[in-house]
Design a protein around this motif. Structure first.
Motif, PDB file in Angstrom:
ATOM      1  N   ALA A  70       0.861  -1.181   0.000  1.00  9.87           N
ATOM      2  CA  ALA A  70       0.000   0.000   0.000  1.00  9.87           C
ATOM      3  C   ALA A  70       0.898   1.231   0.000  1.00  9.87           C
ATOM      4  N   ILE A  71       0.681   2.095  -0.954  1.00  7.39           N
ATOM      5  CA  ILE A  71       1.431   3.351  -1.045  1.00  7.39           C
ATOM      6  C   ILE A  71       0.431   4.469  -0.788  1.00  7.39           C
ATOM      7  N   THR A  72       0.677   5.220   0.279  1.00  7.59           N
ATOM      8  CA  THR A  72      -0.304   6.206   0.734  1.00  7.59           C
ATOM      9  C   THR A  72       0.003   7.594   0.200  1.00  7.59           C
ATOM     10  N   ARG A  73      -0.994   8.443   0.269  1.00 10.03           N
ATOM     11  CA  ARG A  73      -0.796   9.839  -0.141  1.00 10.03           C
ATOM     12  C   ARG A  73       0.127  10.577   0.816  1.00 10.03           C
ATOM     13  N   GLY A  74       0.282  10.044   2.031  1.00  6.37           N
ATOM     14  CA  GLY A  74       1.189  10.654   3.006  1.00  6.37           C
ATOM     15  C   GLY A  74       2.643  10.255   2.809  1.00  6.37           C
ATOM     16  N   GLY A  75       2.934   9.498   1.754  1.00  6.79           N
ATOM     17  CA  GLY A  75       4.320   9.153   1.447  1.00  6.79           C
ATOM     18  C   GLY A  75       4.835   7.899   2.122  1.00  6.79           C
TER      19      GLY A  75
END
Length: 92
Positions: A70-75
């Protein structure tokens, strides 16, 4: 009389940040009797992380086990992996 006692193997799912701002690991909901059973939780936890953190997710395989990413918008990049309980004991 000698008796052979085998330790049962149980599997647990763990999500960990491997890149980006650190966060505490997230343990799965419980122990699983096989990799196949734990694979369902890998998928579910990966999708849940993606939705919760508004990111992108995908599933891959590593050493014959499913791995969620999972790659989040928060980096952050999270991996969701299956570990045998004896593997966790040796990491501590």
């Amino acid at each position: 009389m000698n008796t052979l006692t085998l330790d049962p193997i149980a599997y647990i799912v763990v999500a960990e940040v491997v890149c980006g701002p650190q966060a505490d690991p997230v343990l799965g909901q419980g122990l699983h009797c096989s990799i196949e059973c734990a694979a369902h939780e890998v998928r579910d936890m990966t999708v849940a992380l993606g939705l919760q953190e508004r990111g992108a997710t995908f599933l891959a395989r590593h050493e014959d086990r499913p791995v969620g990413i999972a790659i989040t918008r928060g980096g952050q990049m999270w991996t969701v992996q299956i570990h045998a309980t004896h593997e966790l004991a040796s990491k501590g």
